[in-house]
Design a protein around this motif. Structure first.
Motif, PDB file in Angstrom:
ATOM      1  N   SER A 118       0.820  -1.214   0.000  1.00  0.00           N
ATOM      2  CA  SER A 118       0.000   0.000   0.000  1.00  0.00           C
ATOM      3  C   SER A 118       0.854   1.264   0.000  1.00  0.00           C
ATOM      4  N   LYS A 119       2.083   1.161   0.462  1.00  0.00           N
ATOM      5  CA  LYS A 119       2.943   2.344   0.563  1.00  0.00           C
ATOM      6  C   LYS A 119       3.924   2.505  -0.596  1.00  0.00           C
ATOM      7  N   VAL A 120       4.188   1.466  -1.350  1.00  0.00           N
ATOM      8  CA  VAL A 120       5.271   1.492  -2.332  1.00  0.00           C
ATOM      9  C   VAL A 120       5.131   2.653  -3.330  1.00  0.00           C
ATOM     10  N   GLN A 121       3.943   2.982  -3.718  1.00  0.00           N
ATOM     11  CA  GLN A 121       3.757   4.048  -4.708  1.00  0.00           C
ATOM     12  C   GLN A 121       4.040   5.438  -4.154  1.00  0.00           C
ATOM     13  N   TRP A 122       4.022   5.577  -2.822  1.00  0.00           N
ATOM     14  CA  TRP A 122       4.185   6.896  -2.216  1.00  0.00           C
ATOM     15  C   TRP A 122       5.621   7.192  -1.815  1.00  0.00           C
ATOM     16  N   GLU A 123       6.488   6.215  -1.876  1.00  0.00           N
ATOM     17  CA  GLU A 123       7.854   6.397  -1.402  1.00  0.00           C
ATOM     18  C   GLU A 123       8.759   6.951  -2.493  1.00  0.00           C
ATOM     19  N   ALA A 124       9.851   7.561  -2.075  1.00  0.00           N
ATOM     20  CA  ALA A 124      10.816   8.115  -3.016  1.00  0.00           C
ATOM     21  C   ALA A 124      11.304   7.016  -3.941  1.00  0.00           C
ATOM     22  N   GLN A 125      11.468   7.357  -5.198  1.00  0.00           N
ATOM     23  CA  GLN A 125      11.872   6.372  -6.191  1.00  0.00           C
ATOM     24  C   GLN A 125      13.174   5.670  -5.808  1.00  0.00           C
ATOM     25  N   ALA A 126      14.078   6.388  -5.175  1.00  0.00           N
ATOM     26  CA  ALA A 126      15.358   5.807  -4.780  1.00  0.00           C
ATOM     27  C   ALA A 126      15.179   4.678  -3.768  1.00  0.00           C
ATOM     28  N   HIS A 127      14.072   4.676  -3.029  1.00  0.00           N
ATOM     29  CA  HIS A 127      13.856   3.679  -1.971  1.00  0.00           C
ATOM     30  C   HIS A 127      12.824   2.623  -2.348  1.00  0.00           C
ATOM     31  N   GLN A 128      12.235   2.715  -3.535  1.00  0.00           N
ATOM     32  CA  GLN A 128      11.177   1.777  -3.903  1.00  0.00           C
ATOM     33  C   GLN A 128      11.672   0.338  -3.951  1.00  0.00           C
ATOM     34  N   GLY A 129      12.934   0.136  -4.266  1.00  0.00           N
ATOM     35  CA  GLY A 129      13.481  -1.212  -4.292  1.00  0.00           C
ATOM     36  C   GLY A 129      13.390  -1.888  -2.936  1.00  0.00           C
TER      37      GLY A 129
END
Length: 152
Positions: A118-129
């Motif tokens: 549920s949170k993955v889309q809201w996080e900074a792209q650098a941390h999505q991994g």
């Protein structure tokens, strides 16, 4: 951001989890706790809802455990100290929660997986991994029949 197969698996997992009618904060983390003259005060209740406590605990765990110091954090020592604090907070938080409620958090892994999705889309792209890795590990654990193992 999740591949369709993983998204479907997470949605099926969510459907299999119990519901609840307990007051949940849904954004509990150290920055939402203020110390006042009478002790700790929890703030920022705008995301509160009725639900299952294990889901709320899992959201706190993934939010805090996957927090990363901001770019250009002052120095390496402070970065290491910050990461240690976050791990210590999660450990103390889970131990305190379990001892106060006697809740074994039987679906913690499952809820951590759902909360990360549920949170993955809201996080900074650098941390999505980091978030995607938690989701993959969680789904793998669920396939093996382990819903209560803490992922982080």
């Amino acid at each position: 951001l999740l591949p369709a197969a993983q998204r479907g698996e997470v949605l099926r997992l969510l459907d299999s989890l119990p519901g609840g009618d307990t007051l949940c904060h849904n954004d509990f983390h150290p920055l939402n706790v203020l110390m006042g003259p009478a002790g700790a005060v929890i703030i920022d209740w705008e995301s509160a809802s009725l639900g299952i406590p294990c889901a709320d605990v899992a959201r706190t765990v993934v939010t805090v455990a996957l927090a990363r110091p901001a770019e250009g954090f002052p120095n390496r020592f402070e970065k290491i100290l910050s990461e240690w604090y976050l791990r210590a907070f999660i450990s103390a938080y889970l131990a305190s929660y379990r001892s106060l409620t006697h809740d074994p958090l039987e679906d913690l892994c499952a809820w951590e997986t759902v909360q990360a999705a549920s949170k993955v889309q809201w996080e900074a792209q650098a941390h999505q991994g980091l978030w995607l890795d938690v989701i993959r590990r969680g789904l793998k654990n669920i396939r093996r029949g382990s819903r209560d193992a803490h992922l982080l």
